[in-house]
Design a protein around this motif. Structure first.
Motif, short mmCIF file in Angstrom:
data_model
loop_
_atom_site.label_atom_id
_atom_site.label_comp_id
_atom_site.label_asym_id
_atom_site.label_seq_id
_atom_site.Cartn_x
_atom_site.Cartn_y
_atom_site.Cartn_z
N THR A 127 35.50 35.10 34.68
CA THR A 127 36.41 36.11 34.14
C THR A 127 35.67 37.34 33.64
O THR A 127 36.09 38.48 33.90
N GLU A 128 34.58 37.16 32.90
CA GLU A 128 33.87 38.31 32.34
C GLU A 128 33.36 39.24 33.44
O GLU A 128 33.50 40.46 33.37
N ALA A 129 32.77 38.64 34.48
CA ALA A 129 32.23 39.47 35.56
C ALA A 129 33.35 40.19 36.32
O ALA A 129 33.25 41.37 36.62
N VAL A 130 34.42 39.46 36.59
CA VAL A 130 35.54 40.08 37.32
C VAL A 130 36.20 41.15 36.47
O VAL A 130 36.66 42.18 36.99
N ASP A 131 36.23 40.95 35.16
CA ASP A 131 36.84 41.95 34.27
C ASP A 131 36.07 43.27 34.32
O ASP A 131 36.65 44.36 34.35
N SER A 132 34.76 43.20 34.36
CA SER A 132 33.96 44.42 34.47
C SER A 132 34.14 45.08 35.84
O SER A 132 34.16 46.31 35.95
N LEU A 133 34.27 44.26 36.88
CA LEU A 133 34.51 44.82 38.21
C LEU A 133 35.87 45.51 38.26
O LEU A 133 36.02 46.56 38.91
N LEU A 134 36.87 44.95 37.59
CA LEU A 134 38.20 45.57 37.57
C LEU A 134 38.14 46.96 36.94
O LEU A 134 38.78 47.89 37.42
N ALA A 135 37.35 47.09 35.86
CA ALA A 135 37.23 48.40 35.22
C ALA A 135 36.64 49.43 36.18
O ALA A 135 37.07 50.60 36.22
N TYR A 136 35.65 49.02 36.99
CA TYR A 136 35.06 49.96 37.95
C TYR A 136 36.08 50.35 39.02
O TYR A 136 36.22 51.54 39.35
N PHE A 137 36.79 49.37 39.57
CA PHE A 137 37.75 49.69 40.63
C PHE A 137 38.89 50.56 40.11
O PHE A 137 39.45 51.36 40.87
N GLN A 138 39.22 50.44 38.84
CA GLN A 138 40.25 51.30 38.28
C GLN A 138 39.78 52.74 38.18
O GLN A 138 40.57 53.67 38.34
N THR A 139 38.50 52.94 37.94
CA THR A 139 37.98 54.32 37.90
C THR A 139 37.94 54.94 39.29
O THR A 139 38.13 56.15 39.44
N THR A 140 37.71 54.13 40.33
CA THR A 140 37.67 54.66 41.70
C THR A 140 39.04 54.65 42.37
O THR A 140 39.18 55.12 43.50
N ASN A 141 40.05 54.07 41.70
CA ASN A 141 41.44 54.03 42.22
C ASN A 141 41.52 53.30 43.56
O ASN A 141 42.30 53.66 44.43
N ASP A 142 40.69 52.24 43.70
CA ASP A 142 40.74 51.39 44.89
C ASP A 142 41.81 50.32 44.65
O ASP A 142 41.54 49.26 44.08
N MET A 143 43.05 50.61 45.10
CA MET A 143 44.18 49.74 44.79
C MET A 143 44.02 48.35 45.40
O MET A 143 44.44 47.34 44.80
N LEU A 144 43.41 48.26 46.58
CA LEU A 144 43.24 46.96 47.22
C LEU A 144 42.30 46.07 46.40
O LEU A 144 42.60 44.90 46.13
N SER A 145 41.18 46.64 45.97
CA SER A 145 40.24 45.87 45.16
C SER A 145 40.80 45.60 43.77
O SER A 145 40.53 44.54 43.17
N ILE A 146 41.58 46.54 43.22
CA ILE A 146 42.23 46.29 41.92
C ILE A 146 43.17 45.09 42.03
O ILE A 146 43.19 44.22 41.16
N GLY A 147 43.95 45.05 43.12
CA GLY A 147 44.85 43.92 43.32
C GLY A 147 44.10 42.61 43.44
O GLY A 147 44.52 41.58 42.86
N GLU A 148 42.98 42.61 44.16
CA GLU A 148 42.22 41.37 44.32
C GLU A 148 41.61 40.92 42.99
O GLU A 148 41.64 39.73 42.65
N ALA A 149 41.08 41.87 42.20
CA ALA A 149 40.48 41.52 40.91
C ALA A 149 41.56 41.01 39.94
O ALA A 149 41.34 40.02 39.22
N CYS A 150 42.71 41.66 39.91
CA CYS A 150 43.79 41.20 39.03
C CYS A 150 44.29 39.82 39.47
O CYS A 150 44.65 38.99 38.62
N TYR A 151 44.33 39.59 40.77
CA TYR A 151 44.71 38.25 41.25
C TYR A 151 43.73 37.19 40.73
O TYR A 151 44.16 36.12 40.27
N MET A 152 42.44 37.48 40.79
CA MET A 152 41.44 36.52 40.33
C MET A 152 41.59 36.26 38.83
O MET A 152 41.51 35.11 38.36
N LEU A 153 41.82 37.32 38.05
CA LEU A 153 42.01 37.14 36.62
C LEU A 153 43.29 36.37 36.32
O LEU A 153 43.33 35.53 35.40
N GLY A 154 44.35 36.64 37.09
CA GLY A 154 45.60 35.93 36.88
C GLY A 154 45.50 34.45 37.19
O GLY A 154 46.01 33.61 36.43
#
Length: 583
Positions: free
Chosen positions: A114-141
């Protein structure tokens, strides 16, 4: 080294170009030096091209791995191990880290880091990569669902759904399918079976597009189970279990196949006790699925075999700390049932009361998370609905625009066809008028020669009369020639034969119009018909007076007589006659 370093390539090309120019201008030693520099630059260009090509291959392999990890995580991890992260850009390196977490967790059936994926989610949100944001949120969920934090799980999964709905492509469909599947699992954990069934129904078409047999088997298994819990149609439940078994057979996952069989026995064939016990025992003892010990305990309690139930209850132990709370609650519940079977109702009551208190305390502790999760879920749901309404509005406006364009084109086509019809109608009318004019000219030629001859004779008579008058004035007695006297006595009118011939010819040329006129108005005489024919062929009053050898006043009276014989109310008999024969 970044694989898109085109600036360096451009500089190398400039160096080679300058080297070639210098090679033409310098002496032998300089030429040798230039050739060496050229060889070095050429090798550098080849090396750079090779690195660029290798980096592009790594990026392409990473894209393929993102699709493969859902069907075959072992092969996906092999691909990741073959990729060199040094040649990837920053964005692809973050995707690589996330995919490695995903592959490892799917291979070992453990929660995501979770910790590693949470940091990756923050990066993808800054780049507005919606596909990767969805995958990271799925993993956290799914990680939150695995640890029992269902409301947090719903929040992240809804965020994943919202992000994925903004993208397109096969990977998006695959991620959206598994996201809806996990939302069904979370809803089922919260005892919202109807909601869970709807999510499973939404997930299946997406999973079919990705041909993910593992998730398809799980989705059909879970929708069959929820349908049975909701007391749905038994035939539908069997159908879903059959499809789950069919997709499970397409995989090499023995655990999944046994799991489907165990649920199928439980909900479709509850009397198959031996088969249920054998399947659950194999899952628990051979494959380490210790949750199946709880089902074995319930089976033996239903069979009043308390000894076997106690034996398997001791084996009901968690395999990791994430599941400890679930195992503890199930152990308490099963111990209460076992005590009730043995007649210790007070002990069973106290144990169930403790379980109730612990559950209530946990609900109170999770109240904040519950409120936050539900609120966020509703926000995502409303945002999704607004996006869908906007999309429907856009499509409706597009359809209206297309309809308006089609209607405009249809109007233009109608106007063009009307214009073509009007032109053809005008041409046809003009052709008819031209034909009528030709007929009139032909009819006028019937009497032109006679008229011209009469005019010539009148001119001769006038000239001779003037000459005789001059001779008489000079005292000369000149006699009038015999032919002139005879000519003065004869009339210049058409002979009856000529009139009949002219009437017959005119009637033929005008398709029987003259005959119809005589039949309609029998009072018309031969003299009237002479006047009528001359009017029809366009003769003037002067021409009529010459042809008929009468005065112009006589022509006027003849016109009035014809008007009286036809209809006294007619004001312009000439126009009426022409309109009658030329409608």
């Amino acid at each position: 080294m970044e694989y898109t370093n085109f600036t360096l390539v451009r500089h190398l090309i400039c160096v080679i170009y300058k080297a070639l120019i210098i090679n033409k201008l310098q002496n032998y030693k300089t030429q040798t030096l230039v050739r060496a520099c050229f060889g070095i630059c050429f090798c550098a260009v080849l090396l750079l091209a090779g690195c660029t090509k290798r980096a592009e291959m790594d990026a392409h392999m990473l894209e393929n791995e993102r699709l493969l990890v859902w069907a075959d995580p072992d092969s996906a991890l092999t691909i990741l191990d073959s990729i060199s992260t040094d040649r990837l850009n920053q964005h692809d390196r973050h995707i690589y880290d996330m995919e490695r977490h995903l592959a490892l967790s799917r291979i070992h059936h453990t929660p995501y880091y979770t910790e590693a994926v949470d940091s990756l989610l923050a990066y993808f949100q800054t780049t507005n990569d919606m596909l990767s944001i969805g995958e990271a949120c799925y993993m956290l969920g799914t990680s939150s669902n695995h640890t029992g934090h269902y409301y947090t799980s719903t929040h992240f999964l809804k965020q994943a759904e919202y992000a994925l709905l903004k993208t397109n492509g096969p990977l998006r469909n695959q991620l959206l399918g598994v996201t809806w599947f996990c939302l069904g699992n979370t809803s089922e954990s919260e005892l919202l079976y109807e909601v869970a069934r709807n999510y499973y129904l939404k997930a299946i078409p997406m999973l079919r597009q990705g041909q993910n047999n593992v998730f398809l088997a799980c989705a059909y298994r879970d929708i069959a189970r929820t349908n049975a819990i909701l007391h749905g149609n038994p035939d539908t439940t069997r159908l879903y279990f059959d499809r789950a078994a069919a997709f499970g057979d397409l995989t090499d996952n023995r655990i999944l196949q046994l799991d489907i069989a165990a649920y199928r026995y439980q909900y479709c064939f509850p009397d198959s006790i031996n088969e249920r016990i054998a399947t659950c025992t194999e899952l628990a003892e051979k494959y380490g699925i210790t949750t199946r010990y709880a089902e074995l305990v319930e089976i033996f309690l239903e069979q009043n075999d308390t000894q076997s139930a106690k034996q398997y209850l001791k084996l009901l132990q968690p395999t990791d700390s994430a599941n400890a709370n679930w195992f503890k609650q199930n152990q308490t519940y099963l111990q209460a049932r076992l005590a009730a079977h043995e007649g210790n109702t007070l002990t069973a009551f106290n144990q169930l009361l403790d379980l109730y208190d612990n559950t209530l305390q946990q609900l109170q502790l999770d109240a904040g998370a519950r409120t936050f999760g539900i609120a966020q879920a509703y926000d995502v749901e409303r945002e999704q609905q607004r996006a869908e309404e906007a999309e429907r509005e856009r499509r409706m406006q597009q359809q209206i625009s297309l309809l308006l364009v089609a209607a405009f084109i249809m109007v233009l086509m109608m106007l063009y066809l009307l214009w073509r019809y009007y032109r053809s109608y005008r041409k046809q009318k003009q052709l008819e008028l031209d034909q009528q004019q030709i007929k009139i000219v032909a009819l006028r030629e019937k009497y032109t020669n006679h008229l011209q001859r009469a005019l010539d004779r009148l001119q001769q008579r006038a000239n001779l009369s003037r000459e005789i008058a001059l001779q008489h004035m000079r005292g000369r007695n000149t006699d009038i020639p015999e032919w002139l006297e005879r000519y003065m006595e004869e009339k210049l009118a058409f002979t009856p034969e000529g009139i009949d011939e002219l009437i017959a010819t005119t009637d033929k040329e005008l398709d029987g119009a003259v005959s119809r006129l005589r039949a309609a108005y029998p009072k018309l005489t031969e003299s009237d018909m002479q006047f009528v024919i001359l009017v029809i062929i366009g003769a003037s009053d002067t021409d009529m007076s010459i042809v008929l050898n009468v005065q112009k006043s006589t022509i006027y009276h003849r016109r009035q007589i014809v008007r009286k014989h036809i209809d006294s109310s007619i004001e312009d008999i000439d126009s009426w006659l022409k309109e009658y024969v030329y409608p």
